[in-house]
Structures are given as C-alpha cells and as structure tokens.
Write a protein that holds these residues in place. Structure first.
Motif, PDB file in Angstrom:
ATOM      1  N   MET A   1      58.917  64.833  50.019  1.00  0.00           N
ATOM      2  CA  MET A   1      57.959  65.630  49.291  1.00  0.00           C
ATOM      3  C   MET A   1      58.050  67.071  49.771  1.00  0.00           C
ATOM      4  SD  MET A   1      53.785  65.787  49.179  1.00  0.00           S
ATOM      5  CE  MET A   1      53.601  64.100  49.535  1.00  0.00           C
ATOM      6  N   GLU A   2      57.896  67.989  48.816  1.00  0.00           N
ATOM      7  CA  GLU A   2      57.845  69.402  49.145  1.00  0.00           C
ATOM      8  C   GLU A   2      56.484  69.953  48.734  1.00  0.00           C
ATOM      9  OE1 GLU A   2      62.031  71.465  48.905  1.00  0.00           O
ATOM     10  OE2 GLU A   2      61.525  70.473  47.013  1.00  0.00           O
ATOM     11  N   ILE A   3      55.980  70.901  49.532  1.00  0.00           N
ATOM     12  CA  ILE A   3      54.703  71.545  49.244  1.00  0.00           C
ATOM     13  C   ILE A   3      54.956  73.036  49.071  1.00  0.00           C
ATOM     14  CG2 ILE A   3      52.388  72.055  50.097  1.00  0.00           C
ATOM     15  CD1 ILE A   3      52.513  69.418  51.656  1.00  0.00           C
TER      16      ILE A   3
ATOM     17  N   ILE B   1      55.361  68.226  45.263  1.00  0.00           N
ATOM     18  CA  ILE B   1      56.349  67.585  44.389  1.00  0.00           C
ATOM     19  C   ILE B   1      57.124  66.546  45.176  1.00  0.00           C
ATOM     20  CG2 ILE B   1      58.371  67.906  42.929  1.00  0.00           C
ATOM     21  CD1 ILE B   1      57.485  70.825  42.539  1.00  0.00           C
ATOM     22  N   GLU B   2      57.158  65.345  44.650  1.00  0.00           N
ATOM     23  CA  GLU B   2      58.056  64.293  45.127  1.00  0.00           C
ATOM     24  C   GLU B   2      59.132  64.163  44.046  1.00  0.00           C
ATOM     25  OE1 GLU B   2      60.126  62.225  47.120  1.00  0.00           O
ATOM     26  OE2 GLU B   2      58.200  62.428  48.143  1.00  0.00           O
ATOM     27  N   TRP B   3      60.236  64.849  44.256  1.00  0.00           N
ATOM     28  CA  TRP B   3      61.272  64.961  43.236  1.00  0.00           C
ATOM     29  C   TRP B   3      61.835  63.614  42.812  1.00  0.00           C
ATOM     30  CZ3 TRP B   3      62.285  69.640  40.995  1.00  0.00           C
ATOM     31  CH2 TRP B   3      61.801  70.766  41.653  1.00  0.00           C
ATOM     32  N   SER B   4      62.075  62.718  43.763  1.00  0.00           N
ATOM     33  CA  SER B   4      62.754  61.456  43.450  1.00  0.00           C
ATOM     34  C   SER B   4      61.921  60.541  42.551  1.00  0.00           C
ATOM     35  CB  SER B   4      63.138  60.724  44.732  1.00  0.00           C
ATOM     36  OG  SER B   4      61.976  60.380  45.464  1.00  0.00           O
ATOM     37  N   THR B   5      60.598  60.618  42.663  1.00  0.00           N
ATOM     38  CA  THR B   5      59.726  59.771  41.841  1.00  0.00           C
ATOM     39  C   THR B   5      59.027  60.547  40.736  1.00  0.00           C
ATOM     40  OG1 THR B   5      57.885  60.099  43.377  1.00  0.00           O
ATOM     41  CG2 THR B   5      59.296  58.153  43.739  1.00  0.00           C
ATOM     42  N   LYS B   6      59.269  61.856  40.665  1.00  0.00           N
ATOM     43  CA  LYS B   6      58.670  62.732  39.662  1.00  0.00           C
ATOM     44  C   LYS B   6      57.138  62.723  39.735  1.00  0.00           C
ATOM     45  CE  LYS B   6      62.557  62.500  36.536  1.00  0.00           C
ATOM     46  NZ  LYS B   6      63.018  62.330  35.167  1.00  0.00           N
ATOM     47  N   ASN B   7      56.610  62.701  40.957  1.00  0.00           N
ATOM     48  CA  ASN B   7      55.169  62.803  41.156  1.00  0.00           C
ATOM     49  C   ASN B   7      54.813  64.232  41.536  1.00  0.00           C
ATOM     50  OD1 ASN B   7      54.280  60.135  40.656  1.00  0.00           O
ATOM     51  ND2 ASN B   7      55.135  59.509  42.610  1.00  0.00           N
ATOM     52  N   VAL B   8      53.822  64.790  40.846  1.00  0.00           N
ATOM     53  CA  VAL B   8      53.371  66.157  41.090  1.00  0.00           C
ATOM     54  C   VAL B   8      51.852  66.151  41.225  1.00  0.00           C
ATOM     55  CG1 VAL B   8      53.225  68.496  40.159  1.00  0.00           C
ATOM     56  CG2 VAL B   8      55.276  67.130  39.758  1.00  0.00           C
TER      57      VAL B   8
END
Length: 113
Positions: free
Chosen positions: A1-3, A23-30
């Motif tokens: 996850m990136e903040i 953003i959790e890029w791999s799961t597309k959670n924002v």
C-alpha cells in the motif's frame, strides 16, 4: 500500500483541505481521507477503480464528499514518486463540470510490489 498527501480545494468545497489517498495497487483498493471535511464522515472508499500499468495511472470515483456527491479522481506518475492529477465533479443542476488539479506527495509505502 502507498499513502499520498496533498492539499486541494475539491470542487464543491468552500476552502482547501488536506487530502490523504491510500492505494493498494494490486487489489485496486483506494481510500480517501479528509479530516477537515464537514460532517461526521472522514473516509470514502474509491469505487470503479481502474489502473493502467502496474502503478503508473489510476482513476476512481468517490461519492458523498461534501458538498458535491460524486468526484472522479485521475492520477498519473512516473516511476514510484508523487501523483499528479485532476479531480472532476460530476455536473450539478446547472450542468457545470468543476475541476481542480492536485499533486499528492508519496509519504509511505508498505508491502511488496
């Protein structure tokens, strides 16, 4: 996850707010967090999330951030740095599309890519 963090006057807001986007890029959670927003809600989940490339571009929608109901967020970046983009409010009764530009600085990174 990136903040990521930055400051922007979202369409419909009466003043600039500090904005945090996770953003959790791999799961597309924002998740969007705005502590200064009026009302009791401080976090909004991104929906209809689309990514392009592994971590280079992202588009998502939020609903219910005062005072406009729907915002579209579109960010790009080069490498693993900051996000640059635009926040677009869906048109209201007058049919106007309001926008603001924003730069979000990367402040944290967790996990593996």
């Amino acid at each position: 996850m990136e903040i990521f963090r930055g400051r922007a006057q979202l369409p419909g807001a009466d003043k600039p707010w500090d904005v945090q986007v996770e953003i959790e890029w791999s799961t597309k959670n924002v998740t969007v967090r705005i502590d200064e927003a009026p009302g009791s809600t401080r976090e909004w989940a991104g929906s209809e999330v689309q990514t392009y490339g592994t971590t280079e571009e992202i588009v998502f929608r939020t609903r219910g951030i005062p005072a406009v109901l729907t915002h579209w967020w579109h960010f790009t970046r080069r490498g693993a740095g900051n996000l640059r983009g635009v926040i677009l409010a869906a048109p209201g009764d007058e049919g106007d599309w309001e926008t603001c530009t924003v730069i979000l600085s990367k402040v944290k990174y967790y996990g593996a890519r």
